[in-house]
Design an enzyme around this catalytic site. Structure first.
Site, PDB file in Angstrom:
ATOM      1  N   ASP A 181       0.854  -1.270  -0.128  1.00 58.85           N
ATOM      2  CA  ASP A 181       0.100   0.053   0.207  1.00 58.85           C
ATOM      3  C   ASP A 181       0.877   1.176   0.104  1.00 58.85           C
ATOM      4  O   ASP A 181       2.278   1.179  -0.068  1.00 58.85           O
ATOM      5  CB  ASP A 181      -0.907  -0.015   1.172  1.00 58.85           C
ATOM      6  CG  ASP A 181      -0.139   0.338   2.529  1.00 58.85           C
ATOM      7  OD1 ASP A 181       1.169   0.195   2.543  1.00 58.85           O
ATOM      8  OD2 ASP A 181      -1.004   0.276   3.536  1.00 58.85           O
ATOM      9  N   ASP A 204      -3.137   4.633   2.716  1.00 57.28           N
ATOM     10  CA  ASP A 204      -3.583   4.802   4.093  1.00 57.28           C
ATOM     11  C   ASP A 204      -3.276   6.220   4.557  1.00 57.28           C
ATOM     12  O   ASP A 204      -2.173   6.663   3.885  1.00 57.28           O
ATOM     13  CB  ASP A 204      -2.776   4.007   5.371  1.00 57.28           C
ATOM     14  CG  ASP A 204      -3.309   2.567   5.204  1.00 57.28           C
ATOM     15  OD1 ASP A 204      -4.381   2.355   5.001  1.00 57.28           O
ATOM     16  OD2 ASP A 204      -2.465   1.584   5.716  1.00 57.28           O
ATOM     17  N   ASP A 255       1.299   4.745   2.203  1.00 58.21           N
ATOM     18  CA  ASP A 255       1.123   5.409   3.456  1.00 58.21           C
ATOM     19  C   ASP A 255       1.322   6.828   3.514  1.00 58.21           C
ATOM     20  O   ASP A 255       2.610   7.212   3.131  1.00 58.21           O
ATOM     21  CB  ASP A 255       1.450   4.739   4.716  1.00 58.21           C
ATOM     22  CG  ASP A 255       1.544   3.177   4.671  1.00 58.21           C
ATOM     23  OD1 ASP A 255       0.341   2.881   4.963  1.00 58.21           O
ATOM     24  OD2 ASP A 255       2.432   2.769   4.129  1.00 58.21           O
TER      25      ASP A 255
HETATM   26  N1  CTP Z   1       0.667   0.847  11.591  1.00 58.83           N
HETATM   27  C1  CTP Z   1      -0.039   1.307  12.685  1.00 58.83           C
HETATM   28  N2  CTP Z   1      -1.123   0.871  12.906  1.00 58.83           N
HETATM   29  C2  CTP Z   1      -2.062   0.154  11.907  1.00 58.83           C
HETATM   30  C3  CTP Z   1      -1.341  -0.304  10.754  1.00 58.83           C
HETATM   31  C4  CTP Z   1      -0.076   0.195  10.497  1.00 58.83           C
HETATM   32  O1  CTP Z   1       0.443   1.867  13.590  1.00 58.83           O
HETATM   33  N3  CTP Z   1      -3.214  -0.375  12.277  1.00 58.83           N
HETATM   34  C5  CTP Z   1       1.970   1.306  11.299  1.00 58.83           C
HETATM   35  C6  CTP Z   1       2.963  -0.018  11.436  1.00 58.83           C
HETATM   36  O2  CTP Z   1       3.446  -0.163  12.453  1.00 58.83           O
HETATM   37  C7  CTP Z   1       3.912   0.604  10.269  1.00 58.83           C
HETATM   38  C8  CTP Z   1       3.188   1.557   9.564  1.00 58.83           C
HETATM   39  O3  CTP Z   1       1.972   1.839   9.964  1.00 58.83           O
HETATM   40  O4  CTP Z   1       5.134   1.346  11.061  1.00 58.83           O
HETATM   41  C9  CTP Z   1       3.119   1.125   7.933  1.00 58.83           C
HETATM   42  O5  CTP Z   1       2.386  -0.136   7.903  1.00 58.83           O
HETATM   43  P1  CTP Z   1       2.075  -0.904   6.759  1.00 58.83           P
HETATM   44  O6  CTP Z   1       1.678  -0.099   5.471  1.00 58.83           O
HETATM   45  O7  CTP Z   1       1.155  -2.173   6.998  1.00 58.83           O
HETATM   46  O8  CTP Z   1       3.339  -1.584   6.411  1.00 58.83           O
HETATM   47  P2  CTP Z   1       4.927  -1.096   5.600  1.00 58.83           P
HETATM   48  O9  CTP Z   1       6.060  -1.277   6.520  1.00 58.83           O
HETATM   49  O10 CTP Z   1       4.492  -0.085   4.868  1.00 58.83           O
HETATM   50  O11 CTP Z   1       5.118  -2.299   4.432  1.00 58.83           O
HETATM   51  P3  CTP Z   1       4.420  -2.341   3.107  1.00 58.83           P
HETATM   52  O12 CTP Z   1       4.861  -2.033   2.159  1.00 58.83           O
HETATM   53  O13 CTP Z   1       3.748  -3.913   2.967  1.00 58.83           O
HETATM   54  O14 CTP Z   1       3.090  -1.590   2.912  1.00 58.83           O
HETATM   55 MN    MN Z   2       2.664   0.396   3.739  1.00 58.92          MN
HETATM   56 MN    MN Z   3      -0.543   0.768   5.585  1.00 56.87          MN
END
Ligand code: CTP
Ligand code: MN
Ligand code: MN
Ligand code: MN
Length: 378
Positions: free
Chosen positions: A204, A302, A206
């Site tokens: 995703d 997000d 963020d």
């Molecule tokens: N996070 C959070 N609360 C959530 C979901 C995520 O605090 N409900 C935080 C996670 O701890 C992380 C950050 O948001 O530090 C990003 O989460 P995520 O998008 O799930 O992972 P990524 O590290 O960005 O990996 P990816 O490339 O798979 O998106």
């Molecule tokens: Mn992410």
């Molecule tokens: Mn995320």
């Protein structure tokens, strides 16, 4: 590294937040195996086992050389009996029987497919599996009751399960910048999550949004979402309101990873147009060949809004990796009698909140060397 019996012996501090973990990993065979077991544990509601495998994998990620011999692992932290057995199996036999049988298992395959639906967690997937549903066709045939997120997840399943490139993340970043500039000039957008750590793809995108004047960010998310919706950029969105009050909530709870910012889980409609405008794809005009070809893709996005006073904590908390965050909180609680969240850092000894306007200050409060985002890939 010290020399011992002609194999290199490594020395690694025990918390991931004490280590510099880049994306360069000399032990991907081992870390992929342990990550798969971690994923299987997490999908089976065995969080403790999942964390143990994640910690073990994270230790191997910082080793400067590929592991070739079990003696190299002597004295390393976080390598439990189970992880060591898996590593030994791979070093001796080229593969781990446990990993291979997990990969082949109908249950694991079904859990992966079903939780690949946005909005479906391990619990729901498990219930469906017990009802005999193992794939998307069986799910559709059973006409399950789905919530709005799950319906969007099923509809855009292939897109959402296709990795997002950095170029796509940047194109979405430009759209979010445009939205924010339109509804609150002066507000700032920061790319967070994996892309801030330098990853080249992600599941995703963020973003963290703030305004340099405290309070101006209140009520911002609905305005951003309305703008994006009016421009046709959102296939799905769910916004949750900020519910954090320092006075009412008290110290950041040490083992909680939930935060209470205003945030939005969404599915974006990213068209070729935006990618082109962001200068990411060759300029081209729609042609007859486009007939029937889909000119957009769905991307999970997000959005988080934080007041400027909590920005550094939000930035640190949302940059990840998930294990790095978990380790920071464990370090704070177990080594410093402090409590860290994405909102605040509470010092339990001084009984006071420690302020910070940068990530560097937070690391300093925690008595840790500063680790930049690109080295938080634990
Ligand atoms: N996070 C959070 N609360 C959530 C979901 C995520 O605090 N409900 C935080 C996670 O701890 C992380 C950050 O948001 O530090 C990003 O989460 P995520 O998008 O799930 O992972 P990524 O590290 O960005 O990996 P990816 O490339 O798979 O998106
Ligand atoms: Mn992410
Ligand atoms: Mn995320
Ligand atoms: Mn704990």
């Amino acid at each position: 590294p010290t020399n011992e019996a002609e194999v290199e012996v490594f020395s690694v501090p025990s918390y991931a937040c004490q280590r510099r973990t880049t994306l360069e990993n000399r032990n991907t065979v081992l870390t992929d195996a342990l990550s798969l077991l971690a994923e299987n544990a997490e999908l089976s509601a065995e969080e403790g086992r999942g964390v143990a495998f994640r910690r073990a994998a994270a230790v191997l990620k910082v080793l400067p050389e590929p592991v070739t011999d079990m003696t190299q692992l002597r004295g390393l932290p976080c390598l439990g009996e189970h992880s060591l057995r898996v590593i030994k199996d791979i070093l001796e036999n080229g593969a781990s029987s446990e990993v291979e049988s997990t990969k082949q298992s109908e249950r694991f395959k079904a859990l992966k497919v079903l939780t690949g639906i946005f909005g479906v967690g391990a619990k729901t997937a498990d219930r469906w599996i017990r009802e005999g549903i193992h794939d998307l066709q069986q799910l559709k045939d059973s006409r399950p009751t789905l919530n709005r997120a799950q319906r969007a997840g099923l509809e855009h399943y292939d897109d959402i399960n296709q990795p997002v490139s950095k170029a796509e993340a940047d194109a979405i970043g430009q759209v979010v910048e445009e939205a924010v500039a339109a509804v609150l000039p002066g507000a700032q957008v920061t790319l967070i999550g994996g892309f801030r750590r330098g990853k080249l793809s992600g599941h995703d995108v963020d973003f963290l949004i703030t305004h340099p004047e405290e309070g101006r960010e209140v009520g911002l998310m609905p305005k951003i979402v309305s703008w994006l919706e009016s421009q046709g950029f959102l296939l799905y969105q769910k916004t949750t309101r900020n519910s954090y009050l320092e006075s009412e909530d008290g110290p950041a709870r040490p083992c909680s990873n939930m935060d209470r910012f205003e945030r939005c889980f969404s599915v974006f409609k990213l068209s070729e147009d935006e990618k082109r405008r962001a200068g990411q794809t060759q300029s081209r005009h729609a042609s007859a060949e486009d007939g029937g070809r889909k000119l957009w893709r769905a991307v999970r996005v997000d959005l988080v809004v934080s007041p400027i006073s909590q920005f550094a904590f939000a930035l640190l908390g949302w940059t990840g990796s998930k294990l790095f965050e978990r380790e920071l909180r464990r370090w704070a609680g177990h080594e410093k009698t402090m409590s860290l969240s994405s909102h605040a850092l509470y010092d339990g000894t001084q009984r006071t909140y420690l302020r910070a306007t940068s990530e560097e200050e937070i690391f300093a409060h925690l008595g840790l060397d500063y680790i930049p985002p690109s080295e938080r890939n634990a």
